[in-house]
Design an enzyme around this catalytic site. Structure first.
Site, PDB file in Angstrom:
ATOM      1  N   ASN A 150       1.036  -1.145  -0.146  1.00 19.08           N
ATOM      2  CA  ASN A 150      -0.017  -0.047  -0.034  1.00 19.08           C
ATOM      3  C   ASN A 150       0.942   1.171  -0.033  1.00 19.08           C
ATOM      4  O   ASN A 150       1.665   1.345   0.897  1.00 19.08           O
ATOM      5  CB  ASN A 150      -0.749  -0.130   1.158  1.00 19.08           C
ATOM      6  CG  ASN A 150      -1.825   1.057   1.481  1.00 19.08           C
ATOM      7  OD1 ASN A 150      -1.304   2.342   1.095  1.00 19.08           O
ATOM      8  ND2 ASN A 150      -3.103   1.061   1.621  1.00 19.08           N
ATOM      9  N   HIS A 208       1.064   6.143   1.709  1.00 20.37           N
ATOM     10  CA  HIS A 208       1.674   7.368   2.390  1.00 20.37           C
ATOM     11  C   HIS A 208       2.703   7.848   1.730  1.00 20.37           C
ATOM     12  O   HIS A 208       3.350   8.751   2.270  1.00 20.37           O
ATOM     13  CB  HIS A 208       2.037   6.732   3.860  1.00 20.37           C
ATOM     14  CG  HIS A 208       0.782   6.204   4.634  1.00 20.37           C
ATOM     15  ND1 HIS A 208      -0.311   7.307   4.741  1.00 20.37           N
ATOM     16  CD2 HIS A 208       0.489   5.390   5.296  1.00 20.37           C
ATOM     17  CE1 HIS A 208      -1.151   6.747   5.659  1.00 20.37           C
ATOM     18  NE2 HIS A 208      -0.982   5.550   5.811  1.00 20.37           N
ATOM     19  N   HIS A 239      -5.522   3.746  -2.033  1.00 21.27           N
ATOM     20  CA  HIS A 239      -6.957   4.154  -1.563  1.00 21.27           C
ATOM     21  C   HIS A 239      -7.099   5.414  -2.094  1.00 21.27           C
ATOM     22  O   HIS A 239      -6.647   6.349  -1.410  1.00 21.27           O
ATOM     23  CB  HIS A 239      -7.052   3.807  -0.136  1.00 21.27           C
ATOM     24  CG  HIS A 239      -8.459   4.085   0.488  1.00 21.27           C
ATOM     25  ND1 HIS A 239      -8.770   3.945   2.129  1.00 21.27           N
ATOM     26  CD2 HIS A 239      -9.688   4.616  -0.024  1.00 21.27           C
ATOM     27  CE1 HIS A 239      -9.856   4.212   2.026  1.00 21.27           C
ATOM     28  NE2 HIS A 239     -10.352   4.460   1.098  1.00 21.27           N
ATOM     29  N   ARG A 265      -9.484   8.083  -1.523  1.00 17.32           N
ATOM     30  CA  ARG A 265     -10.455   8.629  -0.359  1.00 17.32           C
ATOM     31  C   ARG A 265     -11.183   9.624  -0.935  1.00 17.32           C
ATOM     32  O   ARG A 265     -10.898  10.618  -1.533  1.00 17.32           O
ATOM     33  CB  ARG A 265      -9.896   8.857   0.956  1.00 17.32           C
ATOM     34  CG  ARG A 265      -9.052   7.643   1.559  1.00 17.32           C
ATOM     35  CD  ARG A 265      -8.523   8.224   2.961  1.00 17.32           C
ATOM     36  NE  ARG A 265      -9.494   8.463   3.872  1.00 17.32           N
ATOM     37  CZ  ARG A 265      -9.728   7.534   4.896  1.00 17.32           C
ATOM     38  NH1 ARG A 265      -9.040   6.542   4.997  1.00 17.32           N
ATOM     39  NH2 ARG A 265     -10.877   7.648   6.002  1.00 17.32           N
ATOM     40  N   ARG A 310      -7.143  12.901   0.699  1.00 21.40           N
ATOM     41  CA  ARG A 310      -6.158  13.376   1.726  1.00 21.40           C
ATOM     42  C   ARG A 310      -4.754  12.689   1.191  1.00 21.40           C
ATOM     43  O   ARG A 310      -3.585  13.243   1.359  1.00 21.40           O
ATOM     44  CB  ARG A 310      -6.109  12.799   2.924  1.00 21.40           C
ATOM     45  CG  ARG A 310      -6.039  11.393   3.276  1.00 21.40           C
ATOM     46  CD  ARG A 310      -6.464  10.882   4.742  1.00 21.40           C
ATOM     47  NE  ARG A 310      -7.864  11.436   5.125  1.00 21.40           N
ATOM     48  CZ  ARG A 310      -8.491  10.599   6.306  1.00 21.40           C
ATOM     49  NH1 ARG A 310      -7.448  10.072   7.046  1.00 21.40           N
ATOM     50  NH2 ARG A 310      -9.555  10.897   6.516  1.00 21.40           N
ATOM     51  N   GLU A 338      -8.516   0.295  -2.933  1.00 20.06           N
ATOM     52  CA  GLU A 338      -9.555   0.358  -1.717  1.00 20.06           C
ATOM     53  C   GLU A 338     -10.618   1.351  -1.946  1.00 20.06           C
ATOM     54  O   GLU A 338      -9.921   2.403  -2.613  1.00 20.06           O
ATOM     55  CB  GLU A 338      -8.632   0.493  -0.765  1.00 20.06           C
ATOM     56  CG  GLU A 338      -7.717  -0.510  -0.250  1.00 20.06           C
ATOM     57  CD  GLU A 338      -6.900  -0.232   1.097  1.00 20.06           C
ATOM     58  OE1 GLU A 338      -7.145   1.157   1.756  1.00 20.06           O
ATOM     59  OE2 GLU A 338      -6.154  -1.020   1.632  1.00 20.06           O
ATOM     60  N   THR A 377      -8.552   3.744   8.245  1.00 22.25           N
ATOM     61  CA  THR A 377      -9.644   2.977   8.173  1.00 22.25           C
ATOM     62  C   THR A 377      -9.663   2.379   9.640  1.00 22.25           C
ATOM     63  O   THR A 377      -8.897   1.707   9.961  1.00 22.25           O
ATOM     64  CB  THR A 377      -9.630   1.787   6.949  1.00 22.25           C
ATOM     65  OG1 THR A 377      -9.144   2.292   5.939  1.00 22.25           O
ATOM     66  CG2 THR A 377     -10.881   1.204   7.136  1.00 22.25           C
ATOM     67  N   GLU A 410     -10.782  -9.563   3.336  1.00 21.21           N
ATOM     68  CA  GLU A 410      -9.373  -9.273   4.076  1.00 21.21           C
ATOM     69  C   GLU A 410      -9.555  -8.931   5.466  1.00 21.21           C
ATOM     70  O   GLU A 410     -10.509  -8.085   5.929  1.00 21.21           O
ATOM     71  CB  GLU A 410      -8.815  -7.805   3.330  1.00 21.21           C
ATOM     72  CG  GLU A 410      -7.549  -7.588   3.842  1.00 21.21           C
ATOM     73  CD  GLU A 410      -6.899  -6.267   3.388  1.00 21.21           C
ATOM     74  OE1 GLU A 410      -6.963  -6.192   2.156  1.00 21.21           O
ATOM     75  OE2 GLU A 410      -6.207  -5.415   4.165  1.00 21.21           O
ATOM     76  N   HIS A 416      -3.685  -4.327   7.853  1.00 24.00           N
ATOM     77  CA  HIS A 416      -3.733  -3.058   8.752  1.00 24.00           C
ATOM     78  C   HIS A 416      -2.955  -3.353   9.998  1.00 24.00           C
ATOM     79  O   HIS A 416      -3.172  -4.165  10.772  1.00 24.00           O
ATOM     80  CB  HIS A 416      -5.382  -2.802   9.060  1.00 24.00           C
ATOM     81  CG  HIS A 416      -5.370  -1.407   9.143  1.00 24.00           C
ATOM     82  ND1 HIS A 416      -5.824  -0.371   8.435  1.00 24.00           N
ATOM     83  CD2 HIS A 416      -5.001  -0.791  10.584  1.00 24.00           C
ATOM     84  CE1 HIS A 416      -6.021   0.762   8.991  1.00 24.00           C
ATOM     85  NE2 HIS A 416      -5.614   0.596  10.370  1.00 24.00           N
TER      86      HIS A 416
HETATM   87  N1  PXP Z   1      -5.986  -2.941   4.310  1.00 23.23           N
HETATM   88  C1  PXP Z   1      -6.660  -1.932   4.104  1.00 23.23           C
HETATM   89  C2  PXP Z   1      -8.122  -2.551   3.773  1.00 23.23           C
HETATM   90  C3  PXP Z   1      -6.253  -0.778   4.880  1.00 23.23           C
HETATM   91  O1  PXP Z   1      -7.300   0.392   4.656  1.00 23.23           O
HETATM   92  C4  PXP Z   1      -5.038  -0.485   4.915  1.00 23.23           C
HETATM   93  C5  PXP Z   1      -4.851   1.159   5.434  1.00 23.23           C
HETATM   94  O2  PXP Z   1      -5.038   1.894   4.459  1.00 23.23           O
HETATM   95  C6  PXP Z   1      -4.209  -1.525   4.925  1.00 23.23           C
HETATM   96  C7  PXP Z   1      -4.356  -2.561   4.540  1.00 23.23           C
HETATM   97  C8  PXP Z   1      -2.645  -1.195   5.175  1.00 23.23           C
HETATM   98  O3  PXP Z   1      -2.394  -0.873   6.524  1.00 23.23           O
HETATM   99  P1  PXP Z   1      -1.297  -0.226   6.985  1.00 23.23           P
HETATM  100  O4  PXP Z   1      -0.866   1.159   6.498  1.00 23.23           O
HETATM  101  O5  PXP Z   1      -1.330  -0.184   8.611  1.00 23.23           O
HETATM  102  O6  PXP Z   1      -0.271  -1.431   6.779  1.00 23.23           O
END
Ligand code: PXP
Length: 256
Positions: free
Chosen positions: A8, A11, A51, A53, A57, A78, A109, A159, A201
């Site tokens: 992901n 960030h 994602h 959003r 952001r 996402e 999330t 998931e 997550h």
């Molecule tokens: N899976 C989903 C559905 C999420 O919303 C997120 C966070 O955006 C992640 C995985 C990844 O989580 P993390 O950034 O804590 O690794």
């Protein structure tokens, strides 16, 4: 090891937005999400998760199209269940969709999707996206009823939200065991009824090995900890590179 890694990169965009939110097309805008995709691929990512959003952001809609264009890796989008996001998904046509709950106030999330309670709202979205060729994952808390409702709806995957497990630190050890047991039971049930079981997550370099106690996991989706670690492992080099450039300065010299 046959776990797949979904990276992901939201960030990376968070960092860019912190400086360039008002100048998205500036040639100075960094870090580049496209570079991040290439770096993730070099590091062994099996798919790229983003994602977009409602409040934009981090990832912007244009990022999603540029990322899809730039890589052969499958994209996992996402998204919250809104008409706006369905339109984006239908235009983008990623291989995977992960339906997530989304509110403006949340930092990230929080909690899984309530597939049981929102069944009637979610089902048409799942069918529309599947009809357009996408495979659907439901991001749910590790609850048996949510797993079963996801299968009933025809989702290909769930998931499992590992946030509660990840956050059960520093308190009673039994809470962590309890969260792990919930994940195990949900994974077992998901596998039994034919779902692909993923997790994500809050997974980090410390806790990842504990999740190996959960059976039938196919893919882990990981973001924040990778971006955070890349700062840790790359910061010294970045400082020394700018330091080296500064060696080129001569107070008596003429700048050309
Ligand atoms: N899976 C989903 C559905 C999420 O919303 C997120 C966070 O955006 C992640 C995985 C990844 O989580 P993390 O950034 O804590 O690794």
């Amino acid at each position: 090891m046959n776990l797949l890694l979904g990276v992901n990169i939201d960030h990376i965009a968070t960092l860019r937005q912190a400086r360039y939110a008002l100048l998205p097309d500036s040639p100075n805008a960094e870090p580049s999400v496209i570079d991040a995709v290439a770096d993730a691929e070099l590091g062994g990512a099996d798919s790229i998760t983003i994602h977009v959003r409602g409040d934009r952001r981090h990832m912007q809609e244009a990022d999603a199209y540029r990322i899809k264009e730039a890589t052969e890796l499958p994209i996992n989008l996402e998204m919250g269940n809104s008409e706006e996001m369905i339109d984006i998904a239908l235009k983008l046509k990623p291989k995977f969709i992960c339906l997530v709950p989304e509110t403006r106030e949340e930092v990230t999330t929080e909690g899984g999707l309530d597939v049981v309670g929102l069944y009637a709202d979610l089902e048409p979205t799942v069918k529309r996206l599947q009809a357009a060729g996408m495979e659907i994952s439901m991001f749910i808390d590790p609850d048996i009823e949510q797993v079963e409702a996801s299968a009933r709806m025809g989702a290909e995957m769930v998931e499992l939200h590992t946030g509660c497990f990840a956050n059960a630190v520093g308190g009673e050890a039994s809470k962590r065991v309890e969260e792990l047991d919930r994940l195990k039971a949900a994974a077992e049930r998901g596998h039994e009824i034919g779902l692909q079981v993923n997790a994500g997550h809050g997974i980090n370099y410390e806790n990842i090995h504990e999740l190996y106690a959960v059976p039938y996991l196919k893919e882990l989706n990981i973001g924040h900890t990778i971006v955070a670690r890349s700062v840790r492992v790359g910061f010294t080099q970045a400082v020394s590179e700018i330091r080296e450039l500064m060696e080129g300065y001569d107070p008596e010299g003429v700048v050309v």
